[in-house]
Design an enzyme around this catalytic site. Structure first.
Site, PDB file in Angstrom:
ATOM      1  CD  GLU A 309      -2.931  -1.126   2.351  1.00 14.42           C
ATOM      2  OE1 GLU A 309      -4.077  -1.431   2.039  1.00 14.42           O
ATOM      3  OE2 GLU A 309      -2.602  -0.780   3.511  1.00 14.42           O
ATOM      4  CG  ASP A 383      -7.500  -5.929   4.701  1.00 14.81           C
ATOM      5  OD1 ASP A 383      -7.127  -6.067   5.867  1.00 14.81           O
ATOM      6  OD2 ASP A 383      -7.520  -4.842   4.111  1.00 14.81           O
ATOM      7  CD  GLU A 411     -10.034  -1.613   8.044  1.00 10.19           C
ATOM      8  OE1 GLU A 411      -9.114  -2.165   8.685  1.00 10.19           O
ATOM      9  OE2 GLU A 411      -9.860  -1.116   6.918  1.00 10.19           O
TER      10      GLU A 411
HETATM   11  C1  BDP Z   1      -6.273  -2.496   5.928  1.00  6.08           C
HETATM   12  C2  BDP Z   1      -6.620  -1.146   6.469  1.00  6.08           C
HETATM   13  C3  BDP Z   1      -5.483  -0.173   6.356  1.00  6.08           C
HETATM   14  C4  BDP Z   1      -4.219  -0.789   6.946  1.00  6.08           C
HETATM   15  C5  BDP Z   1      -3.943  -2.115   6.280  1.00  6.08           C
HETATM   16  C6  BDP Z   1      -2.774  -2.869   6.892  1.00  6.08           C
HETATM   17  O1  BDP Z   1      -7.734  -0.639   5.771  1.00  6.08           O
HETATM   18  O2  BDP Z   1      -5.854   1.014   7.033  1.00  6.08           O
HETATM   19  O3  BDP Z   1      -3.135   0.066   6.807  1.00  6.08           O
HETATM   20  O4  BDP Z   1      -5.062  -2.953   6.431  1.00  6.08           O
HETATM   21  O5  BDP Z   1      -3.035  -3.858   7.568  1.00  6.08           O
HETATM   22  O6  BDP Z   1      -7.255  -3.393   6.365  1.00  6.08           O
HETATM   23  O7  BDP Z   1      -1.622  -2.513   6.691  1.00  6.08           O
END
Ligand code: BDP
Length: 720
Positions: A309, A383, A411
């Site tokens: 990301e 996720d 979340e």
């Molecule tokens: C996702 C979240 C994000 C996190 C990412 C992570 O939306 O905010 O940074 O995981 O685990 O679920 O790095």
């Protein structure tokens, strides 16, 4: 006095009594499961005195003594008085290094217990009946003390104890996703509790309560900062603040960890590269580690999110995850530190199937990580969704200790307003058989290190803690913090037993009340699955904030950010083909999973659309069409929320008014939002498949355009 004024006086007296009663019974949730209420059943055999088995109380044993005095005062109505000689009914706190006051033949071999283990024993010493809390170390004694106090607060008979416990995993960590500006990414309980501005000079007493709560469930590490890391935390002024927190946590057996931004050598070190094979970069990290350990001698190590990301990482320099991890591991190794390297990776290029990526990148690296590296893997390959199959890396990397990463903050399960007990989700993952070794290899055996004989093992939970008075944003979300600690201690534990313990400590030991609350908790997660992502659907939430449904979104920066990518609904069919005819993600699992999940007929309905793409008219095991079944699952989810509301309403008067009301209000929100998920999803699916609703099913309240037009600038917790 006139009769009227007498009446007035009587009224005032009544009002006062009422308000006193309210003040005495008002509960705002701050005390968590350590509220130490007086149990309905007086615990038989409770000690009257407490004695330390040595002269000097270490800070850890002092914490244990303090806890005994706080707890006994409210549980028993009188404080256990400290004593220096053994009397009848004494609670003796002893450890491997604190045993002088105990006759040699009465002291069990505490060294054999292991450093964090403890034993609780009712025994006779000098002809007197005592209870011994024996720890392999002082921290073991503290854990044992909390266990003893839990029994007291639950009204258990403690007159003939012969029990104990050893943690199955070595590292039991909370991961805070807290920014240095106090914004909590995916946090639904207010701001970060780390008050960086006032630290280190002002040390909020709340940190001690936080440490107590964690120690009471065996958590022994805290990563303070967001995995989307800010290099500033590694600079001198912040390290001073980190050291102040570490000082508070130390007596409670909790080590501090930090997230390491891979590009820190450039951003705060003035170097031109962060290439892990560059000698200057290596020297910079070694120097940084030395600096940290000078301030925090028991610093735990680094947690790293790299090349995911948009985060920097070794791949920016053509190096592997192992090369990156091993470089950091070398820096902390001389001090006994470790590196937790996250496997949640997805690269800038779109993969053919995002759920395959972590396994594809990491599996070939098995055996190349340094001894003090753990790879931290989310429970499922996507996720933290309401339901996913277990991550195929579990069992597939025998040479590497794999750490479990669960998300305690909800979340994807309704933020803090939906009641969803995650114990059942975690239990489902942990007890799943990976079939990677003869004789059985459940995920739990990978996590506790027993499957492949790893000395390092652990579990991390993304914290749901913030500045809200009740810590977690809702009373029931405290249960998820509690359950995480218990599963980290024992990955083979039972979600229902944990729920029972939590409910007893949180709401009281009336068995009827407890069983009502437990039954509500036990159906709660499946309800969420049903109204959000039934039958193996996944990732259907709103973009960015992840609040509410948005299955129609199909046009973001990259396809694998869109819900459409995951459901692929067309007029004829829905689902993601992950079998050999599709992305073949199924090949990452061992047999018989490949066969079971790869075959349409043997795939359980709850994972159907995760692994298969099927027609809307596909016949389900019970004879319904897929479409009808889908609608029925949404309805079942909504009905379960109504059922939870009903159960809760029946508890009025048996739970204190303040907590009762908040839970009621939140359940009303959950009911509305469950309906919203159902209606918006059905309206969208119907716009694609044009099918009528099964008989008896209600039409969505609004048309699709209405749901699509909703916007939520106020939704909390997003990244930024
Ligand atoms: C996702 C979240 C994000 C996190 C990412 C992570 O939306 O905010 O940074 O995981 O685990 O679920 O790095």
């Amino acid at each position: 006095m006139t009769p009227g004024s007498l009446r007035l006086l009587a009224c005032a007296a009544l009002l006062m009594a009422g308000s006193i009663f309210q003040a005495a019974s008002a509960e705002d949730g701050y005390d968590l499961w350590l509220r130490y209420a007086k149990p309905v059943h007086k615990p038989a055999g409770a000690a009257g005195h407490v004695m330390l088995a040595c002269e000097e109380a270490s800070p850890t044993l002092q914490a244990a003594l303090d806890e005994v005095s706080t707890a006994s005062a409210s549980v028993l109505g009188k404080t256990m008085r400290p004593t220096e000689r053994i009397r009848g009914g004494t609670l003796i706190l002893a450890s491997e290094t604190c045993r002088d006051r105990l006759p040699e033949d009465k002291a069990p071999d505490m060294a054999a217990l292991g450093p964090e283990a403890y034993a609780l024993k009712s025994m006779k010493v000098n002809g007197r009946k005592v209870t011994l809390v024996a720890g392999g170390s002082d921290i073991g004694t503290l854990y044992g003390t909390f266990d003893y106090l839990r029994r007291l607060a639950s009204g258990e008979d403690v007159s003939s104890l012969d029990t104990g416990s050893t943690p199955a995993t070595k590292l039991r960590l909370l991961n805070h996703w807290d920014g240095l500006d106090r914004h909590v990414e995916r946090g639904y309980a207010g701001q970060s509790i780390w008050d960086w501005h006032r630290l280190p000079d002002y040390v909020d007493p709340r940190y001690t309560d936080y440490a107590r709560a964690n120690a009471s469930i065996g958590i022994n590490g805290v990563s303070l900062t967001n995995v989307n890391a800010n290099a500033l935390v590694l600079t001198e002024p912040y390290l001073e603040k980190v050291a102040a927190l570490a000082d508070v946590f130390r007596p409670y057996g909790i080590r501090v960890y930090l997230t390491a931004r891979f590009s820190a050598p450039i951003e705060i070190g003035g170097l031109e590269t962060a290439d892990p094979l560059d000698a200057d970069v290596q020297a910079w990290w070694k120097g940084k580690a030395d600096e940290i350990y000078a301030k925090v001698p028991d610093f735990g190590g680094f947690l790293v999110k790299a090349n995911s990301e948009g985060q920097p990482g070794p791949q920016d320099y053509g190096r592997s995850h192992a090369e990156g991890a091993d470089m950091l591991a070398a820096a902390v190794d001389p001090h006994g530190g470790i590196v937790m390297w996250r496997a949640f990776v997805y690269s800038a290029e779109e993969p053919e199937d995002r759920v395959k990526q972590a396994y594809t990148e990491f599996k070939p690296l098995d055996g190349t990580f340094a001894d003090n590296v753990l790879v931290q893997v989310k429970n499922g390959p996507l996720d933290f969704q309401p339901r996913e199959p277990f991550h195929p890396m579990f069992g597939a990397m025998p040479e590497t200790p794999l750490m479990m990463e669960f998300q305690i903050t909800k979340e994807y399960l309704g933020f803090s307003t939906h009641l969803a007990y995650l114990g059942t989700l975690w239990e489902e993952v942990l007890e799943t058989e990976t079939f990677t070794a003869e004789g059985g290899a459940p995920v739990a055996s990978v996590i506790d290190g027993s499957l492949d004989g790893h000395a390092l093992s652990g579990m991390a939970g993304v914290a749901n803690i913030g500045t809200d008075r009740n810590w977690s944003g809702s009373h029931f979300d405290q249960a998820n913090w509690y359950a995480f600690g218990r599963f980290a201690w024992d990955p083979h534990a039972s979600a229902e037993d944990i729920a029972r313990d939590w409910a007893t400590l949180t709401f009281g030991d009336d068995p009827d009340l407890v069983s009502e609350i437990v039954s509500l908790m036990m159906i709660s997660r499946e309800a969420v699955v049903d109204y959000m992502t039934p039958l193996g659907l996944t990732h259907l939430m709103g973009t960015g904030h992840h609040y509410g449904p948005a299955p129609w979104v199909d046009d973001l920066g990259r396809a694998d950010w869109t819900p459409y990518y995951y459901h692929r609904a067309t007029q004829d069919a829905i689902g993601f083909d992950r079998t050999a005819t599709g992305s073949d993600a199924i090949a990452q699992y061992a047999e018989p999973w490949q066969e079971t999940w790869g075959t349409l007929e043997t795939t359980p309905p709850e994972l159907l659309l995760w692994f298969h793409r099927v027609g809307w008219d596909h016949e389900m095991p019970d004879g319904e069409t897929l479409w009808d079944s889908l609608v029925h699952h949404y309805d079942r989810g909504c009905a379960r929320v109504v059922q939870m509301q009903r159960h809760w309403a029946a508890l009025e008067g048996r739970v204190d008014a303040e907590r009762f009301q908040q839970v009621s209000d939140f359940l009303a929100i959950q009911r509305q939002e469950a309906q919203w998920w159902r209606d918006a999803s059905i309206a969208y699916w119907q716009s694609i498949n044009g099918l009528p609703l099964p008989e008896g099913a209600a039409a969505p309240e609004h048309d699709l355009a209405y749901y699509k037009a909703l916007s939520f600038p106020h939704a909390p917790g997003q990244g930024h």
